[in-house]
Design a protein around this motif. Sequence first.
Motif, PDB file in Angstrom:
ATOM      1  N   ASP A   1       1.026  -1.274   0.174  1.00  0.00           N
ATOM      2  CA  ASP A   1       0.056  -0.003   0.024  1.00  0.00           C
ATOM      3  C   ASP A   1       0.946   1.137  -0.185  1.00  0.00           C
ATOM      4  OD1 ASP A   1      -1.406  -0.214   3.327  1.00  0.00           O
ATOM      5  OD2 ASP A   1       0.721  -0.129   2.632  1.00  0.00           O
TER       6      ASP A   1
ATOM      7  N   SER B   1      -3.679   1.648  -3.755  1.00  0.00           N
ATOM      8  CA  SER B   1      -4.578   1.699  -2.577  1.00  0.00           C
ATOM      9  C   SER B   1      -4.574   3.024  -1.700  1.00  0.00           C
ATOM     10  CB  SER B   1      -4.545   0.557  -1.694  1.00  0.00           C
ATOM     11  OG  SER B   1      -3.138   0.324  -1.151  1.00  0.00           O
TER      12      SER B   1
ATOM     13  N   ASN C   1      -4.322  -5.931   1.289  1.00  0.00           N
ATOM     14  CA  ASN C   1      -3.475  -5.377   2.045  1.00  0.00           C
ATOM     15  C   ASN C   1      -2.955  -6.385   3.101  1.00  0.00           C
ATOM     16  OD1 ASN C   1      -2.745  -2.825   0.600  1.00  0.00           O
ATOM     17  ND2 ASN C   1      -4.809  -2.246   1.142  1.00  0.00           N
TER      18      ASN C   1
END
Length: 125
Positions: free
Chosen positions: A30, A53, A74
């Motif tokens: 992320d 993300s 994630n």
Amino acid sequence: EVHVVESGGGLVQAGESLRLSCAASGFTLDDYAIGWLRQAPGQEREGVSCIRSSDGSVTYADSVKGRFTISIDNAKNTVFLQMNGLKPGDTAVYYCAAGDSYCSNYGFPVSIRYWGQGSQVTVSS
């Protein structure tokens, strides 16, 4: 130590589906734009799809829009590419890649730092 490990390629018939996975270790997905590029024999490598993300951005190459879906888990530090309605023209080696910038409008991460080893996808007619 950084690792990017792909899985899920194979041989399918036209119209069928495959799901590619890209598991990363040694860095956190992320924090990056991550996506897939592909290279067919005799062709240049081209973007397929990208996701980031941190800002929710997702991009696709025009050739796969409506058929492919990229997603990220994630918690597992893993990215997936669901490929539906596969065509012989999708035959290529698919590479997972992580870039420390943004997703381009053409379905690939910019400023790529890490690459996976590649996964063969073959679609027969």
